[in-house]
Design a protein around this motif. Structure first.
Motif: not given
Lengths: 441, 441
Positions: A344, A348, A351-352, A354-355, A387, A391
């Motif tokens: 994770f 994923i 992506f935090g 990238f955001f 995130l 998770f």
């Protein structure tokens, strides 16, 4: 672009002198880039004092690298010290980081919406931060220390009416906001209201979940957090040395080589750190208030997750033989869970980041702040952590423990005496019907 | 103002022809008023078909009144039918209203940020709506029907991994959003992302709480909702006939006379409706799944809240004597709680309305939609209901019941068998230590 802005700016000045009460109207809602970067402290590559002198002879690319590396090291040392300091130190650090992140996000909002004329808006944001922390921290304190608080004079009403008090506090803020609305600023005020609530949503709930994870055992905090750090560093290192193929347009500096290198490193790092930590009760025991001892304890008989077990090596992994691995290996079951966590955090998690990159680009800022030389703001370092806390929390509640008998008991003790008895007999019946008293003997 | 806009518009056209790829850039982010009102269906005073013919001879002020009154009546009749239809009909209606409210809020967002070029953003919003409904509705279904679901083949994993599944679904949406970012639209995309999340926060959580309240007994749904309706109507009536003193700048039509008249009416209405409803088990019994009967039941021995009790009339209310009230009165305890509810719905409730008014003014729209003639959109009618659901929920959990033995038992049954036994003995010890077995005999 520049030409357009210039034209617009001169146009703005024209309007300004013509109709001065429209300066703040809808179309000027956003400052130009130049203004924004003046208001938000943006990250700098300049290093402070002694350090500046140390790296002054390095070429630019290496100099940035050096400052960044040195401050990564400083942060890791600081982080280790905090862990050494125990759960309370960790929780306080979490709180400080939370407040700082909130401040950075809110500051960008202020800068974007230029809200200088409305001083109580700042107060409102901080008020909402206090309220939501009161609510969330209260919830977990009650979960873990409810029995203790209930025994302290004057506090039981805080437990019984916690949600009511929190909601009333929120309502005060809500009414305050509505009363504070000024015709000229409606749009800005609603935008900042939304901004504040999203900042709360991102920052406060995450830090609440982090605290909850800490209560389940330090390992549930340290392993995921250090995985993200490891992934960040290793993706940077791999990208720096081998990076060629761009990964995503949003963050032009990120490469597939960094993404994959970081991911693989994180998996191994996760296995390693889990193996080490599983051996210490300090890391694996949940933090509980012991009624018998009258204090918080971190001692326990480690659960089966943290006890070595023999696993058969599956056929397709027999090639591990050549590294001296036999047909069975002894692992802590937690290490297998660490695989989910590391996957994770390396798939994923970014992506935090990238955001956050996209967000910074949307508002044309370079960094969230300038607290950490070579890194930017606190938010710049914690973007991938966000995130992760959710998770881990969801993972624990789905795969590790549901409710513990101890925790349910403390819920039962909140019932009225006659209800406690009623429950006792209901449970007795249920256990008897399923023949479980005999099975146990 | 008009002059300024005209100048800006012509300026805009100039730019458009000069540099066409900047049309969508930051400064044109918001449409002008004229554009917005074209895109968002705004409320109309025109009545449909037959009704139009009925009210055509009335003067304007009364005509609006008539359309509004007739549609208020229609809504009240519809609402009563739904209640007659039982809890399932109510929950479905709640869901439909929720989706409609979400749609109205999102549509305004689309119109404000002119996002026509990015079709999958609409999909993303609906995806997030689905995800969060899956999460929230699942949470309450598991709370109430967990035991039942666990017995159905193929479903237990939905219970055990509910949070994990929901979080994974959310992550998919999050990654989808990040991948959908397009350089030209960053700012708009982030704004709409924020908009969607706030809409979810307002709409989905409230409807989740409404459903939870319904499970605690229909009375906890009907009384608060009809209080708000009563307050809305009576404030309108009092304002219409006696309104003189403006209440708040935000809503120029609202008056102190309406506010106070509405508030007083609501208190009496609340006492009346509570008195009536307390007499029917259909309204006061919680909705539970009975293991013995194998179906959902709404039958129970009403709790003490809903049984007549004698209260001494306090000295300062002795003047009630002249209305034939003796020194003791018989009331349902719920009626006293109804006072809190009616005070909240008439003092804080309207602020939900002011908030919505301010929001509409900020984005220069008249209504949220045009579904209900004379009223506007669904959101226009439900704006005051929003904080109410949270209030009722918090009120119940703080002052009425903590956990019910039945609910805790179902939580205990999720534990592993040996943990259930452990809990049993822990509870037995605790009860024995407090001598509660003897006290009960």
């Amino acid at each position: 672009m520049t030409e357009v802005r210039k034209r617009r700016e001169s146009d703005g000045k024209l309007l300004e002198s013509a109709e001065s009460d429209h300066i703040d109207s809808e179309d000027d809602r956003f400052k130009s880039d130049a203004d924004l970067s003046n208001t938000i402290p943006s990250g700098t590559d300049k290093a402070p004092g002694v350090l500046e002198w140390l790296v002054k002879d390095l070429p630019d690319k290496w100099r940035n690298w050096a400052v960044r590396a040195i401050f990564s090291l400083i942060m890791i040392i600081f982080f280790s010290l905090v862990i050494y300091g125990g759960p309370l130190a960790l929780m306080i650090t979490t709180l400080v980081v939370q407040v700082k992140c909130f401040q950075e996000i809110i500051n960008i909002g202020y800068a974007v919406y230029m809200i200088h004329g409305l001083p109580w808006f700042r107060s409102l944001s901080w008020y909402f931060l206090l309220t939501s922390n009161y609510f969330f921290y209260g919830e977990s304190l009650i979960d873990y220390f409810g029995v203790l608080i209930n025994r302290t004079d004057g506090l039981p009403f805080l437990v019984a009416y916690h949600r009511f008090i929190s909601f009333s506090l929120y309502c005060v803020g809500f009414v305050w906001f509505v009363l504070s609305l000024v015709k000229k600023y409606y749009m800005k005020q609603f935008s900042l209201f939304a901004w504040t609530h999203l900042a709360l949503f991102i920052v406060v709930t995450q830090s609440y979940l982090i605290i909850k994870n800490i209560f389940d055992g330090l390992i549930w905090f340290i392993v995921p957090v250090s995985m993200i750090i490891c992934n960040d560093i290793m993706a940077y290192v791999f990208g720096f040395f081998f990076g060629k193929t761009p990964l995503i347009k949003l963050s032009p500096k990120k490469t597939w080589e960094g993404f994959i290198g970081g991911g693989v490193s994180t998996v191994f790092f996760g296995l390693g750190i889990s193996y080490v930590m599983c051996q210490y009760p300090y890391f694996v025991c949940p933090i509980e208030y012991s009624e018998a001892l009258g204090r918080i304890t971190m001692e326990c008989e480690p659960s089966s997750l943290f006890r070595l077990q023999a696993y058969n090596v599956p056929t397709w992994m027999k090639w591990l033989n050549m590294f001296g691995v036999g047909s069975t290996v002894h692992l802590y079951p937690f290490m297998l869970h660490s695989l989910s966590l590391s996957l994770f955090s390396s798939i994923i998690g970014p992506f935090g980041g990238f955001f956050a990159s996209g967000f910074k680009r949307a508002f044309k800022i370079k960094d969230f702040g300038d607290v950490i030389p070579g890194h930017g703001g606190i938010m710049d370092r914690f973007d991938c952590q966000f995130l992760m806390a959710t998770f881990v929390n969801v993972y624990i509640s789905s795969f590790i423990q549901t409710d513990s008998p101890q925790k349910l008991l403390s819920q039962i003790l909140y019932l009225k005496p006659e209800q406690q008895l009623q429950l006792f007999y209901l449970l007795e019946d249920s256990l008897q019907n399923r023949n479980m008293f005999n099975a146990a003997n």
